[in-house]
Design a protein around this motif. Structure first.
Motif, mmCIF file in Angstrom:
data_model
loop_
_atom_site.group_PDB
_atom_site.id
_atom_site.type_symbol
_atom_site.label_atom_id
_atom_site.label_comp_id
_atom_site.label_asym_id
_atom_site.label_seq_id
_atom_site.Cartn_x
_atom_site.Cartn_y
_atom_site.Cartn_z
ATOM 1 N N PRO A 141 8.438 -9.153 -20.252
ATOM 2 C CA PRO A 141 7.863 -9.038 -21.619
ATOM 3 C C PRO A 141 7.023 -10.314 -21.905
ATOM 4 O O PRO A 141 7.232 -11.726 -21.566
ATOM 5 C CB PRO A 141 9.029 -9.149 -22.517
ATOM 6 N N GLY A 142 5.695 -9.801 -22.388
ATOM 7 C CA GLY A 142 4.522 -11.142 -22.595
ATOM 8 C C GLY A 142 3.904 -11.364 -21.358
ATOM 9 O O GLY A 142 2.758 -12.067 -21.619
ATOM 10 N N GLU A 143 4.068 -10.693 -20.244
ATOM 11 C CA GLU A 143 3.360 -11.140 -19.148
ATOM 12 C C GLU A 143 2.464 -9.875 -18.774
ATOM 13 O O GLU A 143 2.910 -8.757 -18.783
ATOM 14 C CB GLU A 143 4.028 -11.713 -17.892
ATOM 15 N N ARG A 144 1.416 -10.005 -17.893
ATOM 16 C CA ARG A 144 0.763 -8.810 -17.310
ATOM 17 C C ARG A 144 1.641 -8.263 -16.214
ATOM 18 O O ARG A 144 2.228 -9.196 -15.334
ATOM 19 C CB ARG A 144 -0.531 -9.442 -16.702
ATOM 20 N N PRO A 145 2.023 -7.052 -16.281
ATOM 21 C CA PRO A 145 2.807 -6.438 -15.328
ATOM 22 C C PRO A 145 2.059 -6.655 -13.989
ATOM 23 O O PRO A 145 0.893 -6.494 -13.939
ATOM 24 C CB PRO A 145 2.706 -4.752 -15.482
ATOM 25 N N LEU A 146 3.150 -6.670 -13.087
ATOM 26 C CA LEU A 146 2.841 -7.019 -11.610
ATOM 27 C C LEU A 146 2.886 -5.631 -10.865
ATOM 28 O O LEU A 146 3.952 -4.834 -11.018
ATOM 29 C CB LEU A 146 3.610 -8.003 -11.032
ATOM 30 N N LEU A 147 2.025 -4.958 -10.205
ATOM 31 C CA LEU A 147 2.153 -3.859 -9.297
ATOM 32 C C LEU A 147 2.013 -4.517 -7.787
ATOM 33 O O LEU A 147 1.158 -4.992 -7.212
ATOM 34 C CB LEU A 147 0.810 -3.028 -9.231
ATOM 35 N N LEU A 148 3.384 -4.149 -7.104
ATOM 36 C CA LEU A 148 3.548 -4.598 -5.809
ATOM 37 C C LEU A 148 3.116 -3.030 -5.135
ATOM 38 O O LEU A 148 4.007 -2.194 -5.083
ATOM 39 C CB LEU A 148 5.017 -4.855 -5.601
ATOM 40 N N PHE A 149 2.146 -3.011 -4.559
ATOM 41 C CA PHE A 149 1.626 -1.686 -4.007
ATOM 42 C C PHE A 149 1.912 -1.802 -2.612
ATOM 43 O O PHE A 149 1.261 -2.503 -1.764
ATOM 44 C CB PHE A 149 -0.087 -1.615 -4.208
ATOM 45 N N HIS A 150 2.676 -0.948 -2.004
ATOM 46 C CA HIS A 150 3.052 -0.538 -0.713
ATOM 47 C C HIS A 150 2.064 0.113 0.079
ATOM 48 O O HIS A 150 1.886 1.304 0.095
ATOM 49 C CB HIS A 150 4.314 -0.073 -0.623
ATOM 50 N N GLN A 151 1.290 -0.697 1.165
ATOM 51 C CA GLN A 151 0.439 -0.238 1.948
ATOM 52 C C GLN A 151 0.792 -0.772 3.265
ATOM 53 O O GLN A 151 0.438 -1.756 3.752
ATOM 54 C CB GLN A 151 -1.045 -0.526 1.575
ATOM 55 N N PRO A 152 1.590 0.059 4.031
ATOM 56 C CA PRO A 152 1.956 -0.406 5.266
ATOM 57 C C PRO A 152 0.793 -0.359 6.371
ATOM 58 O O PRO A 152 0.010 0.404 6.157
ATOM 59 C CB PRO A 152 3.095 0.733 5.748
ATOM 60 N N LYS A 153 1.042 -1.104 7.610
ATOM 61 C CA LYS A 153 0.159 -1.145 8.657
ATOM 62 C C LYS A 153 0.886 0.017 9.349
ATOM 63 O O LYS A 153 1.713 -0.301 9.884
ATOM 64 C CB LYS A 153 0.118 -2.294 9.173
ATOM 65 N N ASP A 154 0.122 1.047 9.399
ATOM 66 C CA ASP A 154 0.772 2.125 10.188
ATOM 67 C C ASP A 154 -0.259 2.970 10.814
ATOM 68 O O ASP A 154 -1.332 3.273 10.158
ATOM 69 C CB ASP A 154 1.481 3.054 8.897
ATOM 70 N N TRP A 200 0.351 5.745 12.589
ATOM 71 C CA TRP A 200 1.104 7.251 12.603
ATOM 72 C C TRP A 200 0.650 8.185 11.459
ATOM 73 O O TRP A 200 0.347 9.440 11.496
ATOM 74 C CB TRP A 200 2.478 7.265 12.686
ATOM 75 N N HIS A 201 0.585 7.558 10.268
ATOM 76 C CA HIS A 201 0.421 7.953 9.038
ATOM 77 C C HIS A 201 -0.787 7.424 8.390
ATOM 78 O O HIS A 201 -1.082 6.252 8.621
ATOM 79 C CB HIS A 201 1.544 8.125 7.986
ATOM 80 N N LYS A 202 -1.470 8.114 7.231
ATOM 81 C CA LYS A 202 -2.464 7.307 6.455
ATOM 82 C C LYS A 202 -1.961 6.712 5.517
ATOM 83 O O LYS A 202 -1.225 7.454 4.607
ATOM 84 C CB LYS A 202 -3.522 8.676 6.124
ATOM 85 N N PRO A 203 -1.973 5.298 5.377
ATOM 86 C CA PRO A 203 -1.389 4.452 4.269
ATOM 87 C C PRO A 203 -1.990 4.982 3.117
ATOM 88 O O PRO A 203 -3.293 5.408 3.075
ATOM 89 C CB PRO A 203 -1.744 3.167 4.763
ATOM 90 N N PRO A 204 -1.610 5.026 1.786
ATOM 91 C CA PRO A 204 -1.940 5.012 0.643
ATOM 92 C C PRO A 204 -3.256 4.484 0.380
ATOM 93 O O PRO A 204 -3.126 3.270 0.461
ATOM 94 C CB PRO A 204 -1.018 5.077 -0.526
#
Ligand code: GLY
Ligand code: MN
Ligand code: MN
Length: 441
Positions: A77-90, A92-96
Motif C-alpha cells: 500500500p502506498g507504493e507503485r505496484p511491482l510487476l515481475l514479468f516472467h520471460q524465460p530464455k527458451d 523450445w517455446h516462444k516466451p511471452p
C-alpha cells in the motif's frame, strides 16, 4: 478516440480501485503486502504435455496479460505496484512478449527469467494469492490465500468499474459477432463441429481462448445443459440450434446463449415466448434488486409460458407452487460475470465473508446478493425436455399436469435458453449482449 485509448484512460482509476480494495483486504488479514501469482502450466499425468495455461483471475484483474505463467504482482500500500514479468530464455517455446500498453506505466516492471527470481522481491509477512507451487512454503509468506483477505477481494469483484465494463463490452462484441456466424452456419445446414469452427473463426479465438467450452447443440442435444460433444456429421434434419458460447477481452468474459428454430411452428413460438420473458427479467437488473427475486420471477414467467404453449395443463401458480417449473427449468437464472464466467463471491453476504446460501430447493442458484450499480450478471432462463427429469416427474405425481403429447412434439427440439449479460446501472439495465448484437447487425 479509439477504443484502445479509452481503455488507457480508464485503467488508472481501475488500478486505484484495486489498490484501495487490496489495502482493505490487507488490513483485514493484518498483513503488510500482497503478492499475486499468474499461475503455472500443469503437466498432464505421466506426460510432458501441459494443459492450456489459464491465468489466475486475481492476476488478470491487475495486469491485462493472460499468457505469462510464473509472473507476479507485488503490492505494498502506498507504493507503485511491482510487476515481475516472467520471460524465460527458451528456444523450445516462444516466451511471452514484454507488455507495452500504456497501462504498464502504472507499474514498476522487472523481467524475471525464472519464477524463483521473484522470491527475492517478496516483502516479509506478505500474503500470497494464487495457486500453491512446489517450494512455496520456503518463500517466507506470512499467509497463503487467507480467507479474510480473499473475502474482501471477491466481494468487490461483483461491481465492475468503467475500465472493466469497457472490457466486458468488447467481450460481448466478439461473442455477438461469432454468434451471428454460427447462426449463418446453422442456416446453411452445418454440423455442430462446423458451427463451432465458424464461431471460433468469427470470435478470433482458438479453443483455449474461449471463456468456457462452447455448447453447440442441434436438435435433441439441446436438452443436455452442458452439451459439448460436437458431432462432426450434420443430422438428417436441422430442427433447432442451442448455442451457449462466449468470448474474452483482456481476461474478461462474455457468456451468451441463443436458440434458433429452423422453421416456423410451435418450437419457434416457444423461442419467441422465451425471448420476451427473458427481456422482462433483464429489465429487473437494477441497483437494489435482490437477485433471487429475479430467479423466482423467472419461475413465474416460465410457468405462464408452459401453460400458454400447452406444455403444462394446471394453473401457472400451481406449476410454481408444486415445483413443476423446475422439471423444465432446472438451473439458476444466472450468475455474476467478469474475470471468470461464473465470477466469485455470488453467495457472500458482505466483504467479511458471511454466506447467504441459495434458497431451499434452488441449490444451483449461484447468486444470492442484492445488485449494486455496476454489478454484471447473466440472465438465462430456459425450458428443456429432459428425459431424466420428465421420468422423475411422471413418478412423483406431476404426470397429470403435463401434456405428454405436446412434450413429445417439442422434445425433438431439445430445449431453449436465451442468455444475455446485463449491467445494473442507476439509469436502468445496460444489456451488453443485445447492444453488441445490434452493433454487428
Ligand atoms: N455457459 C455457462 C453458463 O451459462 O453459465
Ligand atoms: Mn451463464
Ligand atoms: Mn452460458
Amino acid at each position: 478516440m479509439d477504443a484502445g485509448d479509452v481503455l488507457d484512460q480508464l485503467f488508472p482509476a481501475h488500478l486505484a480501485r484495486l489498490a484501495a480494495t487490496a489495502g482493505r483486504a490487507l488490513q483485514a488479514a493484518g498483513a503488510p503486502a500482497l503478492v499475486i501469482g499468474s499461475g503455472f502450466p500443469k503437466l498432464r499425468f505421466l506426460d510432458d504435455q501441459p494443459d492450456p495455461f489459464i491465468a489466475s483471475p486475481h492476476f488478470k484483474a491487475w495486469v491485462p496479460v493472460t499468457d505469462a505463467p510464473g509472473s507476479f504482482v507485488v503490492f505494498v500500500p502506498g507504493e507503485r505496484p511491482l510487476l515481475l514479468f516472467h520471460q524465460p530464455k527458451d528456444y523450445w517455446h516462444k516466451p511471452p512478449a514484454l507488455p507495452d500498453g500504456a497501462w504498464l506505466g502504472a507499474f514498476e516492471l522487472r523481467v524475471i527469467r525464472s519464477p524463483a527470481e521473484a522470491r527475492g522481491h517478496v516483502p516479509p509477512r506478505s500474503v500470497y494469492v494464487g495457486e500453491p507451487f512446489a517450494g512455496l512454503e520456503e518463500w517466507g509468506f506470512g499467509a497463503i490465500n487467507t480467507p479474510a483477505l480473499l473475502d474482501v477481494l471477491h466481494w468487490a469483484r461483483a461491481v465492475k468499474d468503467p475500465y472493466e465494463l469497457a472490457c466486458l463490452r468488447r467481450a460481448a462484441d466478439a461473442g455477438a459477432r461469432a454468434h451471428r456466424a454460427a447462426a449463418t452456419a446453422f442456416g446453411d445446414g452445418a454440423s455442430e463441429y462446423d458451427i463451432h469452427l465458424a464461431y471460433l473463426a468469427a470470435s478470433g479465438h482458438t479453443e483455449t481462448g474461449l471463456p468456457y467450452p462452447n455448447i453447440i447443440a442441434l436438435n435433441e442435444g439441446a436438452a443436455i445443459l452442458h452439451y459439448t460433444t460436437l458431432q462432426h456429421e450434420p443430422p438428417a434434419v436441422h430442427r433447432s440450434l442451442l448455442i451457449d458460447a462466449g468470448a474474452q477481452f483482456r481476461g474478461y468474459a462474455s457468456d451468451i446463449t441463443r436458440t434458433h428454430a429452423a422453421s416456423a411452428g410451435p418450437f419457434a413460438e416457444l423461442v419467441e415466448g422465451m425471448d420476451a420473458l427473458q427481456q422482462e427479467l433483464c429489465a429487473m437488473v437494477v441497483p437494489g434488486a435482490y437477485y433471487p427475486d429475479i430467479h423466482f420471477a423467472a419461475h413465474r414467467l416460465i410457468a405462464t409460458l408452459l401453460v400458454d404453449h400447452g406444455i403444462v395443463t394446471c394453473a401457472a401458480d400451481t406449476a410454481v407452487e408444486t415445483a413443476l417449473t423446475g422439471v423444465f427449468f432446472p438451473h439458476g437464472v444466472g450468475h455474476l460475470l467478469g474475470l471468470q464466467v461464473h465470477d466469485v463471491g455470488g453467495h457472500q453476504r458482505s466483504e467479511q465473508g458471511e454466506l447467504q446460501p441459495p434458497p431451499a430447493g434452488h441449490s444451483y442458484l449461484r447468486l444470492t446478493r442484492r445488485l449494486e450499480a455496476g454489478t454484471v450478471v447473466t440472465i438465462e432462463p430456459g425450458v428443456y425436455f429432459i428425459d431424466l427429469l420428465l421420468d422423475q416427474a411422471r413418478d412423483n405425481g406431476h404426470a397429470r399436469h403435463i401434456d405428454w403429447e405436446t412434450v413429445a412434439e417439442l422434445a425433438p427440439y431439445g430445449g431453449v435458453r436465451i442468455e444475455d449479460d446485463v449491467v445494473a446501472t442507476s439509469d436502468g439495465p445496460e444489456n451488453l449482449t443485445r447492444d453488441s448484437f445490434t452493433a454487428c447487425a
